[in-house]
Design a protein around this motif. Structure first.
Motif, PDB file in Angstrom:
ATOM      1  N   ASP A  83      31.294  48.132  53.088  1.00 52.71           N
ATOM      2  CA  ASP A  83      32.436  49.000  53.340  1.00 52.71           C
ATOM      3  C   ASP A  83      32.773  49.741  52.059  1.00 52.71           C
ATOM      4  O   ASP A  83      32.724  49.172  50.973  1.00 52.71           O
ATOM      5  CB  ASP A  83      33.652  48.179  53.754  1.00 52.71           C
ATOM      6  N   ILE A  84      33.148  51.006  52.176  1.00 50.35           N
ATOM      7  CA  ILE A  84      33.593  51.794  51.032  1.00 50.35           C
ATOM      8  C   ILE A  84      34.936  52.407  51.391  1.00 50.35           C
ATOM      9  O   ILE A  84      35.064  53.064  52.423  1.00 50.35           O
ATOM     10  CB  ILE A  84      32.583  52.896  50.656  1.00 50.35           C
ATOM     11  N   HIS A  85      35.916  52.166  50.547  1.00 51.95           N
ATOM     12  CA  HIS A  85      37.269  52.687  50.753  1.00 51.95           C
ATOM     13  C   HIS A  85      37.638  53.493  49.517  1.00 51.95           C
ATOM     14  O   HIS A  85      37.418  53.057  48.396  1.00 51.95           O
ATOM     15  CB  HIS A  85      38.264  51.541  50.925  1.00 51.95           C
ATOM     16  N   THR A  86      38.206  54.663  49.727  1.00 47.96           N
ATOM     17  CA  THR A  86      38.644  55.495  48.611  1.00 47.96           C
ATOM     18  C   THR A  86      40.157  55.611  48.629  1.00 47.96           C
ATOM     19  O   THR A  86      40.804  55.392  49.648  1.00 47.96           O
ATOM     20  CB  THR A  86      38.025  56.910  48.674  1.00 47.96           C
ATOM     21  N   GLY A  87      40.704  55.977  47.482  1.00 50.87           N
ATOM     22  CA  GLY A  87      42.141  56.145  47.401  1.00 50.87           C
ATOM     23  C   GLY A  87      42.537  56.709  46.063  1.00 50.87           C
ATOM     24  O   GLY A  87      41.700  57.005  45.206  1.00 50.87           O
ATOM     25  N   GLY A  88      43.846  56.862  45.879  1.00 54.60           N
ATOM     26  CA  GLY A  88      44.353  57.385  44.627  1.00 54.60           C
ATOM     27  C   GLY A  88      45.841  57.628  44.680  1.00 54.60           C
ATOM     28  O   GLY A  88      46.503  57.348  45.674  1.00 54.60           O
ATOM     29  N   CYS A  89      46.334  58.179  43.603  1.00 56.22           N
ATOM     30  CA  CYS A  89      47.760  58.474  43.484  1.00 56.22           C
ATOM     31  C   CYS A  89      48.080  59.840  44.091  1.00 56.22           C
ATOM     32  O   CYS A  89      47.191  60.582  44.504  1.00 56.22           O
ATOM     33  CB  CYS A  89      48.186  58.411  42.022  1.00 56.22           C
TER      34      CYS A  89
END
Length: 123
Positions: A3-9
Motif C-alpha cells: 500500500d502507498i499513501h501520500t499526504g502533506g500539510c
C-alpha cells in the motif's frame, strides 16, 4: 504490492509517502494533543522506515516531552506527526492523508482529558 499513501500539510511545504498498511486510527484527547491541534488528534501509524519525505523544507520537530516529539509545518502550522522516543514508529495525523483512506477509529485514549464541549462516542 505494498500500500502507498501520500499526504502533506496545507501549504505543501511538507509532503510524505507512507508505505505498507496503516494502523487503525487512535483518537487522543490528552492535553498536549488538544493544545497542538485545537481539538483531539486522530492518528494512524507506520514503522519509521515506511515514512518517506518527498518534501520536508518546512518540517519542524518540537520535543513536547521526554516521551515524544511532534512534527509541524513551520509555514502553515499543520499538525502532522507524533513520534514516540525510543520506538521505531511514527504517528501520522489521519487528516493529512490524501483522498480516501479506508481507515476507522479503533479507540479513544486519555478521555479523562477530553474537552467539556464534546461528547465521546461509544466504541
Amino acid at each position: 504490492m505494498a500500500d502507498i499513501h501520500t499526504g502533506g500539510c496545507l501549504c505543501g511545504g511538507v509532503r510524505y509517502k507512507a508505505t505498507g498498511p496503516l494502523r487503525s486510527v487512535i483518537a487522543c484527547h490528552c492535553t498536549q494533543c488538544r493544545k497542538t491541534s485545537g481539538h483531539h488528534t486522530a492518528m494512524t501509524s507506520v514503522p519509521r522506515a515506511n515514512l518517506i519525505f518527498e518534501s520536508d523544507e518546512t518540517l519542524v520537530w518540537f520535543k513536547s516531552s521526554d516521551l515524544a516529539r511532534r512534527g509541524f509545518c513551520g509555514r502553515c502550522g499543520g499538525n502532522l506527526f507524533w513520534e514516540p522516543a525510543g520506538e521505531d514508529r511514527v504517528s501520522i495525523a489521519a487528516g493529512t492523508l490524501d483522498g480516501a483512506t479506508g481507515l476507522t477509529i479503533e479507540s479513544h485514549i486519555y478521555t479523562e482529558d477530553a474537552g467539556d464541549y464534546y461528547d465521546l462516542p461509544e466504541l
